[in-house]
Design a protein around this motif. Structure first.
Motif, PDB file in Angstrom:
ATOM      1  N   PHE A   1     -15.884  14.491 -16.345  1.00 42.05           N
ATOM      2  CA  PHE A   1     -16.103  13.440 -15.361  1.00 42.05           C
ATOM      3  C   PHE A   1     -15.865  12.055 -15.949  1.00 42.05           C
ATOM      4  CE2 PHE A   1     -18.955  10.423 -13.193  1.00 42.05           C
ATOM      5  CZ  PHE A   1     -18.473  10.532 -11.900  1.00 42.05           C
ATOM      6  N   GLY A   2     -16.243  11.855 -17.193  1.00 42.69           N
ATOM      7  CA  GLY A   2     -16.048  10.553 -17.829  1.00 42.69           C
ATOM      8  C   GLY A   2     -14.589  10.170 -17.930  1.00 42.69           C
ATOM      9  N   THR A   3     -13.730  11.116 -18.266  1.00 43.20           N
ATOM     10  CA  THR A   3     -12.292  10.843 -18.359  1.00 43.20           C
ATOM     11  C   THR A   3     -11.705  10.490 -16.992  1.00 43.20           C
ATOM     12  OG1 THR A   3     -12.140  12.405 -20.201  1.00 43.20           O
ATOM     13  CG2 THR A   3     -10.082  11.767 -19.138  1.00 43.20           C
ATOM     14  N   ILE A   4     -12.170  11.176 -15.966  1.00 47.01           N
ATOM     15  CA  ILE A   4     -11.697  10.876 -14.614  1.00 47.01           C
ATOM     16  C   ILE A   4     -12.104   9.463 -14.198  1.00 47.01           C
ATOM     17  CG2 ILE A   4     -11.859  11.566 -12.194  1.00 47.01           C
ATOM     18  CD1 ILE A   4     -12.304  14.421 -13.117  1.00 47.01           C
ATOM     19  N   VAL A   5     -13.320   9.064 -14.558  1.00 46.58           N
ATOM     20  CA  VAL A   5     -13.778   7.705 -14.228  1.00 46.58           C
ATOM     21  C   VAL A   5     -12.931   6.665 -14.942  1.00 46.58           C
ATOM     22  CG1 VAL A   5     -15.707   6.087 -14.451  1.00 46.58           C
ATOM     23  CG2 VAL A   5     -16.129   8.430 -13.700  1.00 46.58           C
TER      24      VAL A   5
ATOM     25  N   MET B   1       0.814  -1.205   0.000  1.00 47.36           N
ATOM     26  CA  MET B   1       0.000   0.000   0.000  1.00 47.36           C
ATOM     27  C   MET B   1       0.851   1.259   0.000  1.00 47.36           C
ATOM     28  SD  MET B   1      -3.119  -0.857  -0.232  1.00 47.36           S
ATOM     29  CE  MET B   1      -3.853   0.723   0.180  1.00 47.36           C
ATOM     30  N   LEU B   2       1.956   1.214   0.744  1.00 53.18           N
ATOM     31  CA  LEU B   2       2.828   2.378   0.786  1.00 53.18           C
ATOM     32  C   LEU B   2       3.424   2.657  -0.588  1.00 53.18           C
ATOM     33  CD1 LEU B   2       4.278   4.576   2.403  1.00 53.18           C
ATOM     34  CD2 LEU B   2       6.063   2.923   2.905  1.00 53.18           C
ATOM     35  N   THR B   3       3.865   1.604  -1.275  1.00 53.25           N
ATOM     36  CA  THR B   3       4.442   1.785  -2.607  1.00 53.25           C
ATOM     37  C   THR B   3       3.422   2.338  -3.583  1.00 53.25           C
ATOM     38  OG1 THR B   3       5.944  -0.060  -2.197  1.00 53.25           O
ATOM     39  CG2 THR B   3       5.656   0.613  -4.475  1.00 53.25           C
ATOM     40  N   GLY B   4       2.196   1.843  -3.507  1.00 57.82           N
ATOM     41  CA  GLY B   4       1.178   2.269  -4.452  1.00 57.82           C
ATOM     42  C   GLY B   4       0.626   3.652  -4.197  1.00 57.82           C
ATOM     43  N   SER B   5       0.725   4.140  -2.982  1.00 56.39           N
ATOM     44  CA  SER B   5       0.134   5.436  -2.642  1.00 56.39           C
ATOM     45  C   SER B   5       1.147   6.518  -2.326  1.00 56.39           C
ATOM     46  CB  SER B   5      -0.802   5.272  -1.437  1.00 56.39           C
ATOM     47  OG  SER B   5      -0.089   4.786  -0.306  1.00 56.39           O
ATOM     48  N   LEU B   6       2.424   6.186  -2.280  1.00 62.22           N
ATOM     49  CA  LEU B   6       3.422   7.175  -1.883  1.00 62.22           C
ATOM     50  C   LEU B   6       3.497   8.328  -2.871  1.00 62.22           C
ATOM     51  CD1 LEU B   6       5.515   7.737   0.311  1.00 62.22           C
ATOM     52  CD2 LEU B   6       7.218   6.605  -1.114  1.00 62.22           C
TER      53      LEU B   6
ATOM     54  N   TRP C   1      -6.574   2.633 -12.984  1.00 62.33           N
ATOM     55  CA  TRP C   1      -5.751   2.486 -11.783  1.00 62.33           C
ATOM     56  C   TRP C   1      -6.256   1.347 -10.905  1.00 62.33           C
ATOM     57  CZ3 TRP C   1      -6.223   2.735  -6.471  1.00 62.33           C
ATOM     58  CH2 TRP C   1      -5.023   2.866  -5.763  1.00 62.33           C
ATOM     59  N   THR C   2      -7.586   1.201 -10.829  1.00 61.18           N
ATOM     60  CA  THR C   2      -8.164   0.174  -9.960  1.00 61.18           C
ATOM     61  C   THR C   2      -8.014  -1.221 -10.543  1.00 61.18           C
ATOM     62  OG1 THR C   2      -9.778   1.786  -9.158  1.00 61.18           O
ATOM     63  CG2 THR C   2     -10.241  -0.542  -8.732  1.00 61.18           C
ATOM     64  N   LEU C   3      -8.255  -1.365 -11.848  1.00 66.09           N
ATOM     65  CA  LEU C   3      -8.302  -2.687 -12.468  1.00 66.09           C
ATOM     66  C   LEU C   3      -6.965  -3.152 -13.022  1.00 66.09           C
ATOM     67  CD1 LEU C   3     -11.696  -2.350 -14.369  1.00 66.09           C
ATOM     68  CD2 LEU C   3     -11.279  -3.318 -12.095  1.00 66.09           C
ATOM     69  N   VAL C   4      -6.037  -2.223 -13.233  1.00 67.12           N
ATOM     70  CA  VAL C   4      -4.741  -2.594 -13.808  1.00 67.12           C
ATOM     71  C   VAL C   4      -3.609  -2.379 -12.807  1.00 67.12           C
ATOM     72  CG1 VAL C   4      -3.092  -2.171 -15.667  1.00 67.12           C
ATOM     73  CG2 VAL C   4      -5.548  -2.081 -16.144  1.00 67.12           C
ATOM     74  N   THR C   5      -3.487  -1.168 -12.296  1.00 66.89           N
ATOM     75  CA  THR C   5      -2.363  -0.844 -11.420  1.00 66.89           C
ATOM     76  C   THR C   5      -2.442  -1.575 -10.086  1.00 66.89           C
ATOM     77  OG1 THR C   5      -2.264   1.351 -12.440  1.00 66.89           O
ATOM     78  CG2 THR C   5      -1.082   1.037 -10.372  1.00 66.89           C
ATOM     79  N   SER C   6      -3.612  -1.573  -9.465  1.00 65.14           N
ATOM     80  CA  SER C   6      -3.745  -2.206  -8.149  1.00 65.14           C
ATOM     81  C   SER C   6      -3.472  -3.708  -8.183  1.00 65.14           C
ATOM     82  CB  SER C   6      -5.135  -1.925  -7.570  1.00 65.14           C
ATOM     83  OG  SER C   6      -5.314  -0.537  -7.368  1.00 65.14           O
ATOM     84  N   PRO C   7      -4.037  -4.481  -9.123  1.00 63.37           N
ATOM     85  CA  PRO C   7      -3.688  -5.911  -9.165  1.00 63.37           C
ATOM     86  C   PRO C   7      -2.208  -6.159  -9.423  1.00 63.37           C
ATOM     87  CG  PRO C   7      -5.705  -5.506 -10.399  1.00 63.37           C
ATOM     88  CD  PRO C   7      -5.131  -4.170 -10.071  1.00 63.37           C
ATOM     89  N   LEU C   8      -1.599  -5.375 -10.312  1.00 65.59           N
ATOM     90  CA  LEU C   8      -0.169  -5.541 -10.556  1.00 65.59           C
ATOM     91  C   LEU C   8       0.629  -5.205  -9.308  1.00 65.59           C
ATOM     92  CD1 LEU C   8       0.202  -4.052 -14.154  1.00 65.59           C
ATOM     93  CD2 LEU C   8       0.200  -6.458 -13.486  1.00 65.59           C
TER      94      LEU C   8
ATOM     95  N   PRO D   1      -0.560  11.716  -3.169  1.00 63.31           N
ATOM     96  CA  PRO D   1      -0.464  13.178  -3.288  1.00 63.31           C
ATOM     97  C   PRO D   1      -0.840  13.693  -4.671  1.00 63.31           C
ATOM     98  CG  PRO D   1       1.430  12.302  -2.132  1.00 63.31           C
ATOM     99  CD  PRO D   1       0.683  11.120  -2.654  1.00 63.31           C
ATOM    100  N   LEU D   2      -0.495  12.937  -5.733  1.00 67.25           N
ATOM    101  CA  LEU D   2      -0.860  13.352  -7.083  1.00 67.25           C
ATOM    102  C   LEU D   2      -2.370  13.384  -7.265  1.00 67.25           C
ATOM    103  CD1 LEU D   2       0.010  14.064  -9.981  1.00 67.25           C
ATOM    104  CD2 LEU D   2       0.060  11.618 -10.469  1.00 67.25           C
ATOM    105  N   PHE D   3      -3.068  12.397  -6.704  1.00 65.04           N
ATOM    106  CA  PHE D   3      -4.521  12.346  -6.831  1.00 65.04           C
ATOM    107  C   PHE D   3      -5.178  13.530  -6.138  1.00 65.04           C
ATOM    108  CE2 PHE D   3      -8.558  11.014  -4.848  1.00 65.04           C
ATOM    109  CZ  PHE D   3      -9.315  10.793  -5.986  1.00 65.04           C
ATOM    110  N   PHE D   4      -4.769  13.831  -4.906  1.00 66.85           N
ATOM    111  CA  PHE D   4      -5.374  14.941  -4.179  1.00 66.85           C
ATOM    112  C   PHE D   4      -5.039  16.284  -4.839  1.00 66.85           C
ATOM    113  CE2 PHE D   4      -5.288  11.739  -0.717  1.00 66.85           C
ATOM    114  CZ  PHE D   4      -6.640  11.749  -0.419  1.00 66.85           C
ATOM    115  N   THR D   5      -3.824  16.408  -5.358  1.00 69.00           N
ATOM    116  CA  THR D   5      -3.465  17.643  -6.066  1.00 69.00           C
ATOM    117  C   THR D   5      -4.293  17.810  -7.324  1.00 69.00           C
ATOM    118  OG1 THR D   5      -1.197  17.468  -5.232  1.00 69.00           O
ATOM    119  CG2 THR D   5      -1.571  18.929  -7.101  1.00 69.00           C
ATOM    120  N   PHE D   6      -4.477  16.712  -8.063  1.00 70.61           N
ATOM    121  CA  PHE D   6      -5.290  16.775  -9.280  1.00 70.61           C
ATOM    122  C   PHE D   6      -6.739  17.128  -8.973  1.00 70.61           C
ATOM    123  CE2 PHE D   6      -8.355  14.398 -11.859  1.00 70.61           C
ATOM    124  CZ  PHE D   6      -8.187  15.043 -13.074  1.00 70.61           C
TER     125      PHE D   6
END
Length: 260
Positions: free
Chosen positions: A33-37, A1-6, A43-50, A10-15
């Motif tokens: 809104f569609g692009t953000i989704v 979790m630390l690696t994935g959110s470090l 990120w949820t379906l590709v980055t998180s499982p990897l 911050p980038l997500f909250f800044t964006f």
């Protein structure tokens, strides 16, 4: 979790903040809104499982820490150090030299990203990037050597007392010292290597007020917000380079002591 959110955290909250500002000003820089989704689903379906698979593979393949020489059960007492050997002073020295190697090129990069110029000499940019990595590694190794020469063995970590809830605790990690207990420490060699990112952000202040024509809340927030993310990325990248270089150096010299 630390690696994935470090970095992504911050980038997500800044964006989110900057996109809200752009929506309030009805600017075209705001993503729909569609692009953000779509980005969130990627990120949820590709980055998180990897990330999970990489963590599992790393945990299964890791081995215990092997010290290059015999260590004492209790750490030695560190003598009182002068001010210029403290963490902040070493961060200032470690960040200045790599920054001076890329100072000239930063203006052209900023003028291309935030101005109307077109950057075309990517070969020079690649060479400057390699020089930045090399200088960062050598400066961190040199400061680590000077630190060990003064009998300060905490090159890896530095005990820091922070108030609970401090924002700086994001850098705290769990590291096993020579004793049996786990402690929370701050990687000193990591901070020295990544301090160049702080100098780059300082250059952002100079560029905004002396070289650019930007004004207004939206332009100011976009410039300093996204440049904060970029400088934070440089901090993590160069900090990793400095830490790995210092680790290889320390293991090499103490392995030589063992051979003798």
């Amino acid at each position: 979790m630390l690696t994935g959110s470090l970095f992504s955290g911050p980038l997500f909250f800044t964006f989110c903040f900057l996109n809200t500002v752009a929506l309030a000003y009805n600017a075209t820089a705001a993503l729909p809104f569609g692009t953000i989704v779509v980005i969130f689903l990627i990120w949820t379906l590709v980055t998180s499982p990897l990330l999970v698979l990489g963590g599992i593979a790393g945990k299964n393949s890791q081995s215990g820490f092997q010290a290059p020489c015999r260590t004492n059960k209790y750490p030695r007492e560190i003598p009182k150090l002068p001010w210029y050997r403290t963490t902040l002073a070493q961060m200032a020295m470690a960040g200045f030299l790599p920054f001076s190697a890329i100072y000239i090129e930063l203006y052209y990069i900023f003028a291309s990203v935030w101005g109307h110029q077109i950057y075309t000499i990517y070969s020079i940019l690649f060479i400057v990037f390699i020089i930045l990595l090399i200088v960062t590694a050598f400066v961190t190794v040199a400061l680590t050597y000077f630190q060990l020469a003064t009998e300060d063995h905490e090159w890896w970590w530095r005990y820091v007392d922070f108030l609970h809830g401090s924002a700086l605790t994001v850098f705290l990690i769990r590291i096993p010292p020579f004793t049996n207990d786990f402690v929370f420490g701050m990687i000193r060699s990591f901070l020295c290597g990544g301090s160049t990112g702080l100098f780059i952000y300082g250059y952002c202040l100079y560029y905004y007020y002396a070289r650019s024509d930007m004004s207004g809340f939206m332009q100011t927030s976009f410039f300093f917000g996204y440049m904060a993310c970029v400088c934070y990325g440089f901090f993590l990248m160069l900090g990793t380079v400095g830490f790995r270089a210092a680790l290889i150096f320390v293991r090499h010299i103490y392995h030589s002591i063992k051979c003798e």
